[in-house]
Write an enzyme that holds these catalytic residues in place. Structure first.
Site, PDB file in Angstrom:
ATOM      1  N   GLU A  45       0.824  -1.203   0.000  1.00 27.30           N
ATOM      2  CA  GLU A  45       0.000   0.000   0.000  1.00 27.30           C
ATOM      3  C   GLU A  45       0.861   1.257   0.000  1.00 27.30           C
ATOM      4  O   GLU A  45       0.541   2.246  -0.684  1.00 27.30           O
ATOM      5  CB  GLU A  45      -0.907  -0.008   1.232  1.00 27.30           C
ATOM      6  CG  GLU A  45      -2.058   0.983   1.167  1.00 27.30           C
ATOM      7  CD  GLU A  45      -3.076   0.704   2.263  1.00 27.30           C
ATOM      8  OE1 GLU A  45      -4.184   0.231   1.927  1.00 27.30           O
ATOM      9  OE2 GLU A  45      -2.764   0.946   3.442  1.00 27.30           O
ATOM     10  N   GLU A 103       2.184   1.668  -3.408  1.00 26.29           N
ATOM     11  CA  GLU A 103       1.091   2.114  -4.282  1.00 26.29           C
ATOM     12  C   GLU A 103       0.835   3.603  -4.119  1.00 26.29           C
ATOM     13  O   GLU A 103       0.650   4.333  -5.109  1.00 26.29           O
ATOM     14  CB  GLU A 103      -0.177   1.325  -3.964  1.00 26.29           C
ATOM     15  CG  GLU A 103      -1.361   1.681  -4.866  1.00 26.29           C
ATOM     16  CD  GLU A 103      -2.634   0.949  -4.488  1.00 26.29           C
ATOM     17  OE1 GLU A 103      -3.641   1.123  -5.204  1.00 26.29           O
ATOM     18  OE2 GLU A 103      -2.653   0.213  -3.477  1.00 26.29           O
ATOM     19  N   CYS A 157      -8.516  -2.008   4.071  1.00 25.85           N
ATOM     20  CA  CYS A 157      -8.393  -3.091   5.057  1.00 25.85           C
ATOM     21  C   CYS A 157      -9.718  -3.478   5.691  1.00 25.85           C
ATOM     22  O   CYS A 157      -9.874  -4.594   6.183  1.00 25.85           O
ATOM     23  CB  CYS A 157      -7.428  -2.690   6.175  1.00 25.85           C
ATOM     24  SG  CYS A 157      -5.734  -2.453   5.621  1.00 25.85           S
ATOM     25  N   SER A 180      -7.355   1.757  -2.386  1.00 25.29           N
ATOM     26  CA  SER A 180      -6.153   0.978  -2.647  1.00 25.29           C
ATOM     27  C   SER A 180      -6.559  -0.373  -3.217  1.00 25.29           C
ATOM     28  O   SER A 180      -7.567  -0.968  -2.811  1.00 25.29           O
ATOM     29  CB  SER A 180      -5.376   0.768  -1.342  1.00 25.29           C
ATOM     30  OG  SER A 180      -4.381  -0.226  -1.510  1.00 25.29           O
ATOM     31  N   LYS A 230     -15.661  -9.740   8.027  1.00 22.19           N
ATOM     32  CA  LYS A 230     -14.618 -10.597   7.452  1.00 22.19           C
ATOM     33  C   LYS A 230     -15.200 -11.903   6.922  1.00 22.19           C
ATOM     34  O   LYS A 230     -14.636 -12.516   6.011  1.00 22.19           O
ATOM     35  CB  LYS A 230     -13.531 -10.883   8.497  1.00 22.19           C
ATOM     36  CG  LYS A 230     -12.665  -9.680   8.846  1.00 22.19           C
ATOM     37  CD  LYS A 230     -11.784  -9.271   7.690  1.00 22.19           C
ATOM     38  CE  LYS A 230     -10.885  -8.095   8.040  1.00 22.19           C
ATOM     39  NZ  LYS A 230     -10.071  -7.660   6.880  1.00 22.19           N
ATOM     40  N   GLU A 276     -16.340 -10.914   3.570  1.00 21.48           N
ATOM     41  CA  GLU A 276     -15.171 -10.683   2.718  1.00 21.48           C
ATOM     42  C   GLU A 276     -14.579 -12.002   2.227  1.00 21.48           C
ATOM     43  O   GLU A 276     -14.217 -12.135   1.052  1.00 21.48           O
ATOM     44  CB  GLU A 276     -14.112  -9.896   3.491  1.00 21.48           C
ATOM     45  CG  GLU A 276     -12.868  -9.593   2.682  1.00 21.48           C
ATOM     46  CD  GLU A 276     -11.792  -8.893   3.495  1.00 21.48           C
ATOM     47  OE1 GLU A 276     -11.216  -7.913   2.995  1.00 21.48           O
ATOM     48  OE2 GLU A 276     -11.521  -9.337   4.631  1.00 21.48           O
ATOM     49  N   GLU A 317     -14.078 -12.394  -5.545  1.00 19.40           N
ATOM     50  CA  GLU A 317     -12.764 -11.835  -5.896  1.00 19.40           C
ATOM     51  C   GLU A 317     -11.633 -12.472  -5.086  1.00 19.40           C
ATOM     52  O   GLU A 317     -10.459 -12.335  -5.451  1.00 19.40           O
ATOM     53  CB  GLU A 317     -12.738 -10.318  -5.637  1.00 19.40           C
ATOM     54  CG  GLU A 317     -13.765  -9.534  -6.414  1.00 19.40           C
ATOM     55  CD  GLU A 317     -15.052  -9.305  -5.651  1.00 19.40           C
ATOM     56  OE1 GLU A 317     -15.777  -8.358  -5.987  1.00 19.40           O
ATOM     57  OE2 GLU A 317     -15.326 -10.072  -4.697  1.00 19.40           O
ATOM     58  N   CYS A 350     -10.687  -1.677  14.478  1.00 15.36           N
ATOM     59  CA  CYS A 350     -10.941  -3.117  14.618  1.00 15.36           C
ATOM     60  C   CYS A 350     -11.148  -3.538  16.067  1.00 15.36           C
ATOM     61  O   CYS A 350     -11.865  -4.503  16.339  1.00 15.36           O
ATOM     62  CB  CYS A 350      -9.784  -3.909  14.022  1.00 15.36           C
ATOM     63  SG  CYS A 350      -9.557  -3.628  12.250  1.00 15.36           S
TER      64      CYS A 350
END
Length: 593
Positions: A280, A283, A307, A327, A366, A369, A374, A523
């Site tokens: 990141e 990037e 994230c 990102s 999560k 996710e 993907e 988190c």
């Protein structure tokens, strides 16, 4: 200051406070159900009723402001009788299968019933007549209407705390219920899977989808090699479920417990958090070079962190025009899963089809996710099962482990070593701080100009924070950044995220880099963390996160030797073809309704 008397005790408290606030100051406990300190006042359940001298009827302590000379009684016969009847009425419409309920022994209604009920059934059991439904469509959240007491905490959480409004009150009177848009399944509405509604639900009406049995089956399957990863926030939350006070650091005991549970390899999400910073950070610097030097107008700034899966889904629904600003880095969980079935498999001479990848997360999103299409770049589902902090605690209890007595152990090698920069991913501002520690040093050859590497402007519980880091005297390769003031913003909680993004969309704010976490506090306040939650508890977890960072021997991601090794042996360099293939992704626009 306002002076009043509660049960014979004189109390002075600030104007604007409620009777409930004053009673707590006087150390007098008044029960509540709809009230939560994170949320606006509702006064729905009336369990907190008290007697106010001069008032016509009983008043709700959570909603009644104090005034001078008030005389309040919290334990009269009338109050006790009325409170008992209210609880009985709630129970008459509640599916009280407590011993089979996921929230058994951690349910506010159950605790209150035990405290106030006499056992005399005054009201008919209406549960068989209600035709309740259970929504199990979501990979993250299960909604059981039979457990709902209509306190509306979830509605206020979703609307006021998270600005999502996936849940709302439908109908009136006896038909009133908590519903989604047009009563669509949770999977088909704007829900971000953040789980904040779960953390504030006083009963078992909203719980996470349970994956414990699947993980046990994998552990006992001798043909499978089960790898587990643990997120930073878990190690400062898990102890609360197992006898420790809030904010206890239990990293070593957690590792020991995971090994005793039977996982073949106990590794650390923080390893790929360090890897995330390398990808990141590179990037971001690459985008800045293309925008400032090459004058490439296709480059999208500000770049935003990726994230938090709750934030990603929120962005897909609410701010789809900014998906190119995200990102392309996968989250640390998904980077780990992808590498577990490629790099780890190669190093351990294992067939990827025999690897079961499990993650322990503070986050219900999560689970969603991990199920995204993907997230299969390894050729397999990168992360097979996601457990919340709460689910791990259940497994530890099921195994009969005495967690408080366990010795401290270290993570296994190969994807198990990490730095303090990775640890602070668990707190709001942590990703930003970790990225700045590395990016500034790569650009200038010097450490960030903050004492002990602690970048204080990005820390704290303000809803939106801003920081400016000026780059001076960079190394030759980054001379074009000399004198540039890197403008950063941090937001936690989706209401704050929405405010920040709207200001960017309206052209009122100009940043280079933005960190957004879906949950309050980041988190460590995730939807999978121990219940209850409050600002005080989140503050204690935050303190523990930064203490863990300070105790780490290495505190900058680019100095992690295992990260250096994986680039040398497998990935090549940040943003290489292989890293793009395994560690990066794109996101999709979603309809809001």
């Amino acid at each position: 200051m306002i002076n009043l008397n509660i049960d014979g005790i004189d109390v002075s408290i600030e104007e604007g406070k409620t009777i409930l606030d004053a009673s707590r100051k006087a150390k007098i406990k008044i029960p509540t159900l709809c009230h939560h300190e994170d949320l606006c006042v509702a006064g729905n359940c009336r369990v907190c009723i008290v007697q106010q001298e001069g008032a016509k009827g009983l008043v709700a302590a959570c909603a009644m402001p104090v005034h001078e000379g008030m005389k309040i009684h919290t334990n009269t016969m009338e109050v006790r009788r009325s409170r008992k009847h209210i609880i009985e009425l709630l129970l008459s419409e509640h599916n009280a299968d407590c011993t089979k309920c996921y929230r058994n022994n951690n349910c506010e209604l159950q605790s209150m019933a035990n405290q106030y009920r006499t056992g005399n059934e005054m009201f008919l059991d209406l549960v068989p007549e209600k035709n309740y439904t259970i929504d199990q469509s979501s990979p993250s959240i299960m909604k059981d209407d039979s457990k709902c007491i209509r306190c509306q905490r979830c509605v206020r959480t979703c609307e006021n705390l998270q600005a999502v409004s996936a849940l709302a009150v439908a109908n009136k009177g006896g038909k009133m219920k908590i519903s989604s848009f047009f009563e669509k399944p949770m999977h088909d509405v704007v829900c971000t899977n953040c789980g904040q509604c779960i953390n504030r639900c006083p009963t078992g009406a909203l719980i996470e989808v349970n994956n414990i049995d699947e993980v046990w089956e994998a552990i006992y399957d001798k043909s499978k090699h089960v790898v587990v990863q643990t997120a930073p926030a878990v190690r400062v939350g898990l102890g609360e479920e197992l006898g420790f006070h809030a904010g206890s650091r239990v990293t070593g005991k957690m590792v020991s417990a995971l090994k005793r549970l039977g996982f073949d390899s106990v590794l650390d999400t923080q390893f790929t958090a360090d890897l995330t910073i390398m990808e990141e950070g590179t990037e971001l610097l690459t985008r800045l070079k293309k925008a400032l030097v090459d004058e490439d107008t296709s480059i999208r700034l500000p770049m935003m962190t990726s994230c938090s899966p709750g934030w990603i889904k929120f962005s897909e629904h609410i701010f789809p025009d900014f998906l190119e600003n995200l990102s392309t880095c996968k989250s640390p969980q998904q980077m780990f899963g992808s590498l577990a079935k490629t790099y780890y498999a190669q190093q351990r001479n294992l067939d990827p089809k025999d690897i079961v990848s499990v993650s322990i997360m503070p986050c219900t999103a999560k689970k969603f996710e991990a199920d995204r299409p993907e997230m299969r770049d390894s050729g397999y589902k990168d992360v097979d099962h996601v457990l919340t902090t709460r689910e791990l605690a259940i497994m530890i209890k099921q195994a009969g482990l005495e967690f408080m007595e366990m010795d401290d152990q270290k993570f296994d090698s190969l994807m198990g070593d990490s730095t303090g920069a990775a640890t602070i991913f668990g707190a709001t501002g942590g990703v930003m701080e970790a990225a700045l520690r590395t990016a500034y040093e790569l650009v200038t050859g010097r450490e960030v100009p903050f004492e002990n590497l602690n970048i204080m402007p990005v820390r704290g519980m303000e809803g939106v924070k801003e920081a400016v880091v000026k780059i001076e005297n960079p190394v030759e390769a980054w001379k074009f950044l000399d004198g540039v003031e890197l403008r950063c913003a941090i937001a936690h909680g989706l209401t704050n995220a929405k405010k920040l993004m709207q200001s960017v969309k309206d052209g009122k704010a100009n940043y280079h880099f933005i960190e957004i976490m879906a949950c309050p506090g980041g988190c460590l306040g995730g939807g999978g963390q121990p219940i209850p939650t409050s600002q005080k508890i989140r503050d204690q977890r935050t303190k523990a996160i930064y203490e863990e960072d300070m105790a780490m021997p290495i505190r900058k991601s680019h100095e992690n030797p295992d990260v250096t090794k994986i680039y040398q042996d497998f990935l090549g360099e940040p943003l290489s073809h292989k890293s793009h293939e395994l560690l990066h992704t794109k996101y999709v626009k979603r309809e809001r309704y």
